[in-house]
Each structure stands twice: as C-alpha cells, then as structure tokens.
Design a protein around this motif. Structure first.
Motif, PDB file in Angstrom:
ATOM      1  N   LEU A  49     -13.844  54.191   6.355  1.00  0.00           N
ATOM      2  CA  LEU A  49     -15.052  54.982   6.503  1.00  0.00           C
ATOM      3  C   LEU A  49     -15.693  55.166   5.130  1.00  0.00           C
ATOM      4  O   LEU A  49     -15.004  55.332   4.120  1.00  0.00           O
ATOM      5  CB  LEU A  49     -14.745  56.362   7.095  1.00  0.00           C
ATOM      6  CG  LEU A  49     -14.415  56.416   8.591  1.00  0.00           C
ATOM      7  CD1 LEU A  49     -14.010  57.825   8.991  1.00  0.00           C
ATOM      8  CD2 LEU A  49     -15.605  55.948   9.429  1.00  0.00           C
ATOM      9  N   TYR A  51     -18.203  57.449   2.596  1.00  0.00           N
ATOM     10  CA  TYR A  51     -18.517  58.869   2.459  1.00  0.00           C
ATOM     11  C   TYR A  51     -19.203  59.129   1.119  1.00  0.00           C
ATOM     12  O   TYR A  51     -19.010  58.420   0.142  1.00  0.00           O
ATOM     13  CB  TYR A  51     -17.245  59.719   2.568  1.00  0.00           C
ATOM     14  CG  TYR A  51     -16.243  59.518   1.452  1.00  0.00           C
ATOM     15  CD1 TYR A  51     -16.233  60.353   0.312  1.00  0.00           C
ATOM     16  CD2 TYR A  51     -15.302  58.488   1.494  1.00  0.00           C
ATOM     17  CE1 TYR A  51     -15.324  60.157  -0.716  1.00  0.00           C
ATOM     18  CE2 TYR A  51     -14.381  58.288   0.464  1.00  0.00           C
ATOM     19  CZ  TYR A  51     -14.400  59.126  -0.627  1.00  0.00           C
ATOM     20  OH  TYR A  51     -13.502  58.936  -1.652  1.00  0.00           O
ATOM     21  N   TYR A  53     -19.306  62.212  -1.640  1.00  0.00           N
ATOM     22  CA  TYR A  53     -18.507  63.393  -1.977  1.00  0.00           C
ATOM     23  C   TYR A  53     -19.139  64.080  -3.181  1.00  0.00           C
ATOM     24  O   TYR A  53     -19.223  63.526  -4.272  1.00  0.00           O
ATOM     25  CB  TYR A  53     -17.065  62.971  -2.290  1.00  0.00           C
ATOM     26  CG  TYR A  53     -16.143  64.109  -2.679  1.00  0.00           C
ATOM     27  CD1 TYR A  53     -16.360  65.408  -2.236  1.00  0.00           C
ATOM     28  CD2 TYR A  53     -15.042  63.874  -3.494  1.00  0.00           C
ATOM     29  CE1 TYR A  53     -15.510  66.439  -2.580  1.00  0.00           C
ATOM     30  CE2 TYR A  53     -14.181  64.905  -3.858  1.00  0.00           C
ATOM     31  CZ  TYR A  53     -14.419  66.179  -3.400  1.00  0.00           C
ATOM     32  OH  TYR A  53     -13.591  67.205  -3.747  1.00  0.00           O
ATOM     33  N   PHE A  63     -17.816  69.273   5.903  1.00  0.00           N
ATOM     34  CA  PHE A  63     -17.740  67.898   6.389  1.00  0.00           C
ATOM     35  C   PHE A  63     -18.870  67.705   7.394  1.00  0.00           C
ATOM     36  O   PHE A  63     -18.955  68.431   8.385  1.00  0.00           O
ATOM     37  CB  PHE A  63     -16.385  67.620   7.052  1.00  0.00           C
ATOM     38  CG  PHE A  63     -15.229  67.691   6.103  1.00  0.00           C
ATOM     39  CD1 PHE A  63     -14.766  66.558   5.460  1.00  0.00           C
ATOM     40  CD2 PHE A  63     -14.613  68.906   5.839  1.00  0.00           C
ATOM     41  CE1 PHE A  63     -13.704  66.630   4.569  1.00  0.00           C
ATOM     42  CE2 PHE A  63     -13.549  68.991   4.958  1.00  0.00           C
ATOM     43  CZ  PHE A  63     -13.101  67.856   4.320  1.00  0.00           C
ATOM     44  N   LEU A 110     -20.049  61.952   5.916  1.00  0.00           N
ATOM     45  CA  LEU A 110     -19.421  60.711   6.370  1.00  0.00           C
ATOM     46  C   LEU A 110     -20.394  59.836   7.131  1.00  0.00           C
ATOM     47  O   LEU A 110     -21.250  60.317   7.877  1.00  0.00           O
ATOM     48  CB  LEU A 110     -18.214  61.026   7.264  1.00  0.00           C
ATOM     49  CG  LEU A 110     -17.052  61.715   6.554  1.00  0.00           C
ATOM     50  CD1 LEU A 110     -16.938  63.157   7.008  1.00  0.00           C
ATOM     51  CD2 LEU A 110     -15.764  60.964   6.806  1.00  0.00           C
ATOM     52  N   GLU A 111     -20.224  58.529   6.956  1.00  0.00           N
ATOM     53  CA  GLU A 111     -21.012  57.559   7.697  1.00  0.00           C
ATOM     54  C   GLU A 111     -20.271  57.165   8.971  1.00  0.00           C
ATOM     55  O   GLU A 111     -19.041  57.201   9.031  1.00  0.00           O
ATOM     56  CB  GLU A 111     -21.278  56.328   6.816  1.00  0.00           C
ATOM     57  CG  GLU A 111     -21.895  55.130   7.511  1.00  0.00           C
ATOM     58  CD  GLU A 111     -23.316  55.366   8.026  1.00  0.00           C
ATOM     59  OE1 GLU A 111     -23.621  56.480   8.454  1.00  0.00           O
ATOM     60  OE2 GLU A 111     -24.107  54.415   8.020  1.00  0.00           O
ATOM     61  N   VAL A 150     -10.495  60.418   9.622  1.00  0.00           N
ATOM     62  CA  VAL A 150     -11.188  61.647   9.254  1.00  0.00           C
ATOM     63  C   VAL A 150     -10.185  62.763   8.977  1.00  0.00           C
ATOM     64  O   VAL A 150     -10.339  63.529   8.017  1.00  0.00           O
ATOM     65  CB  VAL A 150     -12.173  62.071  10.365  1.00  0.00           C
ATOM     66  CG1 VAL A 150     -12.739  63.461  10.068  1.00  0.00           C
ATOM     67  CG2 VAL A 150     -13.307  61.059  10.487  1.00  0.00           C
ATOM     68  N   ILE A 153      -8.895  62.317   5.568  1.00  0.00           N
ATOM     69  CA  ILE A 153      -9.880  62.693   4.562  1.00  0.00           C
ATOM     70  C   ILE A 153      -9.927  64.207   4.405  1.00  0.00           C
ATOM     71  O   ILE A 153      -9.993  64.737   3.286  1.00  0.00           O
ATOM     72  CB  ILE A 153     -11.270  62.138   4.934  1.00  0.00           C
ATOM     73  CG1 ILE A 153     -11.266  60.603   4.830  1.00  0.00           C
ATOM     74  CG2 ILE A 153     -12.358  62.730   4.045  1.00  0.00           C
ATOM     75  CD1 ILE A 153     -12.539  59.947   5.316  1.00  0.00           C
TER      76      ILE A 153
END
Length: 383
Positions: A49, A51, A53, A63, A110-111, A150, A153
């Motif tokens: 994934l 992301y 940050y 998130f 997140l994508e 996820v 993460i």
C-alpha cells in the motif's frame, strides 16, 4: 478582559481548532514508518500500500481512507492543478493535515489497493481506484489481505490515540473489512468516523462483538440526508442507518449516526468533521470532558466556567458537533452566578426541532460578543 473569556464569538465552521490539546497520556512511541509523501509499505503477506506520512507531534495519529475513484492521494497539495471531485478539489490531503497538525497529531493518508487495469467504457481504468473492485472480497481474500497490511501500518505508527476516518468507499472498507473482526487490536483510545458510507456487514462475514471494555469505542457515522435520494442508486444514508443499527445490536454502545441536512455525497464539510472528531478524541485522552445527563424531556444540566460575565444578563449557549452548530438560550432561571459559573437547565434542539442525540459536543457560553473558551461535554441518557 477577565480570565477565561475569549474576545471573539464562536465561529460557525470549525476551520481552526478553538483550543489546543497536548494530551495527558504516555508519549507516542516513535513510528517505524517513513515520513514524507508517496511512500510504500509491503506487508508480511506481500501486499503493498502507498501512503503519505506527515509527522506533526506526539498526540496520536489520524488514518484517512479516501473514497473510490478519488485522486486526492496523487495531488496532495493545495497548489496542485487538478480539481477532481465536487466538494473537495485539490489539496484535500493538505487540508486534512492542517487539522491534524494543529492538534499535534500525525496524518497517514492511504491510497487504495492497486487492483488490476480493467476496461471501463473506454480507456483502461487507472490503478488505485477502489478498495475492493476486481478483487476477491470474501473472507480471507485479497481485500482482507490489504486490511491486514493496514493493521500492520497502524501498529507500526506506535500511536496511542488513533482516529480512523473513511469517506465513501474508504468508510465501506473500514466497516466491512478493517473492523469486521472486532476492535481488540486497536489502542484503547481509538475512534472511527464513517463519512458518507460504511454499510452493514452482510454475506459470508460474521462481524465480531466488541472486545471487553471497548464496547463504547466511538463508531460515528456522518451522513447527508441527501446522500442517497435516488432510489436507483446506492444510498449512503440507508447504508449508514443499517450499519449503526447492526453495530448497536452487536453491543457497540458507542455507535451513533449524525444526519446532516442539505448534504449530498460531495459537499461534506470534511475538514470540519475531522477537526471536531479529533478534538473529542483528544479530550477523551486527557479526561477533560464534563458530563451532563439528559432527562427524558431532553433537558440538560450544565455547569461551565463563565468568569467575568455579569450575573443576570442574557446567556447564549453554542454547541458544535461534526461541523454543525446548535445555538440555544437557557430556560428561565438559568443565569451566570456570582461565583463566576453558569449553572442552569437548558434544552438543546437542532434546526429541525429535534433533540440532539447523545454524544460529545464542543460547548461555549456567551454574552454579547464575548464567549468562554469552548469545552468538551458529554451528553448521555440517564438510565
């Protein structure tokens, strides 16, 4: 000017936080994630994934799971030239991050999973457009594998205060995959906000009951009354109502719904909603909320610091929640006391003349053009 009195009235929209929070819990452990934009995280199961940050402080982490077919991730800054979606526009990531940064909280945006390139009425569909399209979303399937990534993460962030925010397809992913197995893996002070979606769990999935001691974890659905008025299309309003009923039936006492008038699927006050949810999350972390109980009549007992007000003057109370503002005046007999506090019985109604629902609110008391600093109050029904 007397101590504790602000010089300006409460704004109609929470574009900037009215107070700052530092939290009173333990400092957030150092994250093992990479700061910056367009990073990649490969999970233990091999799924990847992307992301963004943003490190902003030690008060926790937000998130954010965006909607299907949005391109916010690819154009994170306000100076981007692409306007991709009504009600959002470019720079959406930056605007959400401004709210997180103002509260000393990190943001991880997140994508969607990449999925496959599939023709969709013309040119091939670009990758990264959905949380589940063209993937196996049955138990243990590909979408669940991304949910596991996820969870890794979130763990790697080291956050003690966690705010999950999902919009549309991102809200569906949160409800139907990320949280389907319960909430025992999350930090104690976690809240989930579902904007414009997040439907009930159906099919082969068996949603788990809340972990012991986490029954009241905040699962708040914010949905527009115009988000799903076309009977031939998917209705976020109907999905949200069904989802809240299901969570509550499973024992999630913190599940509730906030229905917004004049709101479609594309004109949510995303920033205002996020701002208020973060204020409430951090107030819960610092245990700084006052508690007021509702009677069956909808009347509320409230004591709030109002140092500097003149006793007997007309008092106005403002409550803010999910970007909406409720203004009301106390009933007869309520006034500022000589001890510098407002004490009285008040009745809170929304613009549609319905009593506001239980939950956490930002409340201030004002006389004329001066107001107390807003405080967090918890409204709950008496047993």
């Amino acid at each position: 000017m007397a101590p504790g009195i602000a010089s300006t009235a409460v704004a109609a929209e929470m574009e900037q936080p009215p107070v700052s929070f530092t939290g009173s819990g333990p400092s957030q452990p150092e994250s093992t994630l990479e700061e910056g934009t367009f990073n990649e995280y490969i999970g233990e199961n091999g799924r990847m994934l992307q992301y963004h940050y943003f490190e902003n402080g030690d008060n926790g982490t937000v998130f954010y799971f965006d909607g299907d077919q949005t391109t916010n991730f690819h154009y994170p800054h306000v100076d981007s030239s692409v306007v991709h979606e009504p009600g959002v526009g470019n720079g959406h990531v930056q605007r959400i991050n401004e709210e997180a940064a103002a509260r000393g909280m990190d943001l991880i945006f997140l994508e969607h999973p990449h999925g496959e390139d599939v023709p969709l009425g013309g040119p091939k569909r670009v990758t990264g457009t959905s949380w589940w399209d063209y993937m196996d979303d049955s138990p243990g399937g590909e979408v669940d594998e991304y949910a596991e990534v996820v969870r890794e993460i979130i763990s790697a962030s080291g956050a003690q205060n966690v705010q999950l925010v999902g919009y549309s397809g991102g809200a569906e992913f949160m409800a139907r995959h990320l949280l389907v197995n319960g909430n025992d893996w999350l930090p104690l002070n976690t809240a989930a906000t579902f904007i414009g979606g997040g439907g009930s769990i159906t099919g082969p999935y068996e949603p788990a009951k809340p972990a012991a001691g986490r029954e009241n974890m905040s699962y708040v659905y914010v949905v527009g009354l115009l988000d799903g008025t076309d009977p031939n299309k998917w209705s976020a309003l109907e999905a949200s109502r069904k989802a809240v009923a299901q969570w509550q039936s499973l024992g999630y006492s913190g599940a509730e719904i906030i229905e917004l008038p004049d709101t479609t699927h594309y004109n949510y006050n995303y920033r205002g909603i996020v701002a208020e949810r973060l204020d409430l999350l951090l107030a819960n972390a610092s245990d700084g909320s006052q508690q007021i109980n509702t009677e069956t009549t909808g009347r509320y007992e409230l004591t709030i610091d109002a140092t500097g007000f003149v006793p007997g003057e007309q008092v106005k109370v403002t409550a803010t929640r999910a970007g909406r503002v409720f203004e009301f005046t106390p009933e007869s007999g309520a006034a500022v006391g000589y001890d510098g506090s407002f004490k009285g019985t008040i009745k809170i109604e929304d613009p549609r003349s319905r009593l506001i629902s239980p939950g956490r609110y930002r409340v201030s008391v004002s006389v004329g053009d001066i107001s107390t600093d807003p405080v967090n109050v918890i409204v709950k029904r008496k047993p």
